[in-house]
Motif scaffolding. Structure first.
Motif, PDB file in Angstrom:
ATOM      1  N   GLY A  27     -16.814 -31.503  52.029  1.00  0.00           N
ATOM      2  CA  GLY A  27     -15.993 -32.567  52.622  1.00  0.00           C
ATOM      3  C   GLY A  27     -16.710 -33.898  52.577  1.00  0.00           C
ATOM      4  O   GLY A  27     -17.186 -34.335  51.512  1.00  0.00           O
ATOM      5  N   VAL A  65     -18.449 -36.518  49.489  1.00  0.00           N
ATOM      6  CA  VAL A  65     -17.912 -37.851  49.188  1.00  0.00           C
ATOM      7  C   VAL A  65     -19.036 -38.881  49.337  1.00  0.00           C
ATOM      8  O   VAL A  65     -19.233 -39.751  48.480  1.00  0.00           O
ATOM      9  CB  VAL A  65     -16.745 -38.211  50.147  1.00  0.00           C
ATOM     10  CG1 VAL A  65     -16.231 -39.617  49.898  1.00  0.00           C
ATOM     11  CG2 VAL A  65     -15.627 -37.190  50.014  1.00  0.00           C
ATOM     12  N   VAL A 123      -5.719 -34.397  57.587  1.00  0.00           N
ATOM     13  CA  VAL A 123      -6.464 -34.177  56.344  1.00  0.00           C
ATOM     14  C   VAL A 123      -7.868 -33.707  56.710  1.00  0.00           C
ATOM     15  O   VAL A 123      -8.529 -34.338  57.541  1.00  0.00           O
ATOM     16  CB  VAL A 123      -6.576 -35.489  55.518  1.00  0.00           C
ATOM     17  CG1 VAL A 123      -7.376 -35.244  54.231  1.00  0.00           C
ATOM     18  CG2 VAL A 123      -5.203 -36.059  55.177  1.00  0.00           C
ATOM     19  N   GLY A 124      -8.328 -32.634  56.092  1.00  0.00           N
ATOM     20  CA  GLY A 124      -9.720 -32.237  56.342  1.00  0.00           C
ATOM     21  C   GLY A 124      -9.978 -30.784  56.040  1.00  0.00           C
ATOM     22  O   GLY A 124      -9.072 -30.030  55.677  1.00  0.00           O
ATOM     23  N   ARG A 125     -11.243 -30.405  56.204  1.00  0.00           N
ATOM     24  CA  ARG A 125     -11.587 -28.995  56.071  1.00  0.00           C
ATOM     25  C   ARG A 125     -10.914 -28.231  57.202  1.00  0.00           C
ATOM     26  O   ARG A 125     -10.711 -28.771  58.282  1.00  0.00           O
ATOM     27  CB  ARG A 125     -13.110 -28.823  56.144  1.00  0.00           C
ATOM     28  CG  ARG A 125     -13.840 -29.387  54.916  1.00  0.00           C
ATOM     29  CD  ARG A 125     -15.335 -29.313  55.053  1.00  0.00           C
ATOM     30  NE  ARG A 125     -15.797 -30.024  56.239  1.00  0.00           N
ATOM     31  CZ  ARG A 125     -16.227 -29.438  57.341  1.00  0.00           C
ATOM     32  NH1 ARG A 125     -16.277 -28.120  57.410  1.00  0.00           N
ATOM     33  NH2 ARG A 125     -16.630 -30.147  58.373  1.00  0.00           N
ATOM     34  N   GLY A 171      -5.727 -29.516  53.277  1.00  0.00           N
ATOM     35  CA  GLY A 171      -7.104 -29.009  53.247  1.00  0.00           C
ATOM     36  C   GLY A 171      -7.118 -27.495  53.320  1.00  0.00           C
ATOM     37  O   GLY A 171      -6.109 -26.865  53.629  1.00  0.00           O
ATOM     38  N   TYR A 222      -1.259 -40.526  52.769  1.00  0.00           N
ATOM     39  CA  TYR A 222      -1.599 -41.456  53.861  1.00  0.00           C
ATOM     40  C   TYR A 222      -0.514 -42.544  53.962  1.00  0.00           C
ATOM     41  O   TYR A 222      -0.130 -42.950  55.049  1.00  0.00           O
ATOM     42  CB  TYR A 222      -2.938 -42.137  53.596  1.00  0.00           C
ATOM     43  CG  TYR A 222      -4.167 -41.287  53.852  1.00  0.00           C
ATOM     44  CD1 TYR A 222      -4.455 -40.801  55.119  1.00  0.00           C
ATOM     45  CD2 TYR A 222      -5.072 -41.003  52.822  1.00  0.00           C
ATOM     46  CE1 TYR A 222      -5.606 -40.049  55.365  1.00  0.00           C
ATOM     47  CE2 TYR A 222      -6.219 -40.256  53.052  1.00  0.00           C
ATOM     48  CZ  TYR A 222      -6.484 -39.780  54.327  1.00  0.00           C
ATOM     49  OH  TYR A 222      -7.612 -39.049  54.560  1.00  0.00           O
ATOM     50  N   GLY A 277     -16.555 -39.132  60.044  1.00  0.00           N
ATOM     51  CA  GLY A 277     -15.111 -38.923  59.928  1.00  0.00           C
ATOM     52  C   GLY A 277     -14.478 -39.911  58.954  1.00  0.00           C
ATOM     53  O   GLY A 277     -13.955 -40.951  59.345  1.00  0.00           O
TER      54      GLY A 277
HETATM   55  N1  UDP Z   1     -10.375 -34.301  51.351  1.00  0.00           N
HETATM   56  C1  UDP Z   1      -9.747 -34.219  50.124  1.00  0.00           C
HETATM   57  N2  UDP Z   1      -8.793 -33.264  49.928  1.00  0.00           N
HETATM   58  C2  UDP Z   1      -8.428 -32.375  50.879  1.00  0.00           C
HETATM   59  C3  UDP Z   1      -9.049 -32.467  52.152  1.00  0.00           C
HETATM   60  C4  UDP Z   1     -10.021 -33.443  52.350  1.00  0.00           C
HETATM   61  O1  UDP Z   1     -10.030 -35.000  49.221  1.00  0.00           O
HETATM   62  O2  UDP Z   1      -7.583 -31.514  50.615  1.00  0.00           O
HETATM   63  C5  UDP Z   1     -11.428 -35.332  51.573  1.00  0.00           C
HETATM   64  C6  UDP Z   1     -10.994 -36.496  52.431  1.00  0.00           C
HETATM   65  O3  UDP Z   1     -10.377 -37.490  51.647  1.00  0.00           O
HETATM   66  C7  UDP Z   1     -12.333 -36.968  53.024  1.00  0.00           C
HETATM   67  C8  UDP Z   1     -13.171 -35.715  53.069  1.00  0.00           C
HETATM   68  O4  UDP Z   1     -12.514 -34.735  52.266  1.00  0.00           O
HETATM   69  O5  UDP Z   1     -12.943 -37.926  52.184  1.00  0.00           O
HETATM   70  C9  UDP Z   1     -13.382 -35.194  54.479  1.00  0.00           C
HETATM   71  O6  UDP Z   1     -14.327 -35.999  55.093  1.00  0.00           O
HETATM   72  P1  UDP Z   1     -14.503 -36.182  56.664  1.00  0.00           P
HETATM   73  O7  UDP Z   1     -15.686 -37.063  56.870  1.00  0.00           O
HETATM   74  O8  UDP Z   1     -13.238 -36.671  57.293  1.00  0.00           O
HETATM   75  O9  UDP Z   1     -14.757 -34.724  57.237  1.00  0.00           O
HETATM   76  P2  UDP Z   1     -15.959 -33.695  57.009  1.00  0.00           P
HETATM   77  O10 UDP Z   1     -15.658 -32.911  55.797  1.00  0.00           O
HETATM   78  O11 UDP Z   1     -17.232 -34.497  56.852  1.00  0.00           O
HETATM   79  O12 UDP Z   1     -15.962 -32.860  58.242  1.00  0.00           O
END
Ligand code: UDP
Length: 399
Positions: free
Chosen positions: A18, A22, A220-222, A251, A291, A307
């Motif tokens: 996640g 990035v 959106v997220g894991r 996700g 979004y 986040g």
């Molecule tokens: N993301 C994505 N596709 C998905 C789900 C998440 O590209 O199906 C990306 C989202 O755009 C973001 C990242 O995964 O850039 C999640 O980052 P975040 O810091 O919000 O959460 P973390 O993974 O660090 O808990």
């Protein structure tokens, strides 16, 4: 940079891939754009992985064989770290490479960075991304093992700089691991402003086959218990106006199947299954349309290091309802850009979600303000601040 357990070009939104991926990918590209040479080392996750993948001008990703050529659980990577370290050193020697500095991501990579730092006699920076001690204090999901907490504590005290994304994280690291404040630098994360940009809501909705009158909420997220998706579902069930209400959950991959099943069952128990769509992983390049189409994005997390999702939503001009976590709490101007709530208590979330769903149509002013704010968080700013920190660390290391 070392990012052993999670691939910076891996599938975002998968169980362990996640925000950190990035961060590493975008930062490597941006540093290279500024004229630095960056090698990012990660473990082979797939036998089809090319050994070297260009990331940008003078930035590349290097895959090293350590353990199975497949995605394995984070903790199972730990026994393979000595092998990973040997492979890295042998690649470096074979290619006659010399590094000025090591920047490790997550405690597993920090362990590797520490071995190499001693051997190469260069400074070592680390970003933990999440803290084991803090996760244990929150107590949601699986407990973090003592080996993680102890390794983090050791690294937090012995690395030459700990990079964190928020002031709160700085306080947490000082509190849980006793890191002197002078060894911690706060550098907020960034957002890809070219990818995440506002465009016409109507067009975005058409593209997704939505009706202009649909009231659309986005997550959106894991798919991880720490993200508080169950609280979001409970909040959705409390919203009075059900007509044309939709929640998209983006996700999760096959490794998140159990948690997705649990959430689907909860939707049925709450009798909201018709309102909720689990879309699975969506490529990041395809996220802006979601979004843009959404009325609001919700971050119901118990814990976020920074986040990125909240920032991506704001960059697209879409308001956010978030718990008091990560960078969002200090970024969001209440009302104009969404709301920060004290906890993911469903009633609190539902009240703010309803406020945003029923607010008068935005004539572009609010979206413009959100975008202007997000523009302060470019990756080039992150690279600039990090370079400044690296120079300062090297100066004192070699003094
Ligand atoms: N993301 C994505 N596709 C998905 C789900 C998440 O590209 O199906 C990306 C989202 O755009 C973001 C990242 O995964 O850039 C999640 O980052 P975040 O810091 O919000 O959460 P973390 O993974 O660090 O808990």
């Amino acid at each position: 940079m070392i990012c052993a357990h999670s691939c910076p070009v891996g599938k975002l939104g998968a169980k362990d891939t996640g925000g950190m991926s990035v961060y590493v990918r975008e930062l490597a590209r941006e540093l290279a754009r500024c004229g630095h040479a960056v090698d990012v080392y990660t473990r082979v996750h797939d036998p089809n992985d090319a050994q070297i993948i260009p990331l940008g001008d003078d930035a590349r990703l290097i895959h090293l064989r350590a353990g199975e050529d497949s995605v394995i659980d984070k903790l199972d990577v730990f026994p393979h770290l000595p092998e990973f370290t040997r492979q890295l050193e042998s690649f470096r020697k074979q290619n006659n490479l010399h590094y000025d500095l090591i920047y490790s991501h997550y405690w597993l990579s920090g362990w590797v960075g520490k071995q190499l730092q001693r051997r190469w006699d260069v400074p070592h920076l680390i970003m933990f991304h999440t803290l084991g001690a803090l996760k244990n204090a929150i107590g949601i999901g699986e407990g973090e093992p003592w080996i993680r907490v102890e390794t983090e504590k050791y690294l937090a005290r012995s690395c030459h700089r700990v990079i964190v994304a928020t002031e709160k994280e700085k306080r947490d690291i000082a509190f849980y691991y006793g890191t002197p404040e002078a060894s911690i630098a706060v550098i907020p994360c960034g957002v890809n402003l070219e990818l995440f940009r506002p465009y016409q809501k109507e067009k975005a909705r058409q593209q997704l086959g939505l009706d202009g009158k649909d009231r659309t909420i986005l997550f959106v997220g894991r798919i991880d218990p720490l993200k508080g998706i169950d609280k979001l579902l409970a909040a959705l069930a409390l919203i009075g106006i059900r007509d044309r209400l939709r929640l998209f959950i983006i996700g999760g991959d096959e490794n998140s199947r159990r948690e997705i099943e649990r959430l689907k069952k909860l939707s049925r128990d709450l009798r909201i299954q018709e309102l909720v769509t689990f879309l699975g992983l969506i490529k990041q390049t395809e996220l802006p349309v979601y979004y843009n189409a959404a009325d609001l994005c919700v971050v119901p997390s118990y814990y976020e290091s920074f986040g990125l999702v909240a920032l991506e939503s704001l960059a697209c001009g879409t308001p956010v309802v978030t718990t008091r976590v990560g960078g969002a709490e200090s970024i969001i101007r209440q009302g104009d850009m969404g709301y920060v709530v004290d906890s993911n208590n469903p009633a609190q979330l539902a009240q703010k979600m309803e406020l945003l769903l029923t607010r008068p149509e935005d004539n572009g002013r609010q979206a413009g303000a959100m975008r202007a704010l997000a523009e302060k968080f470019s990756w080039s700013n992150v690279a600039r601040k990090l370079t400044r920190e690296c120079r300062a660390v090297r100066k004192s290391y070699f003094a």
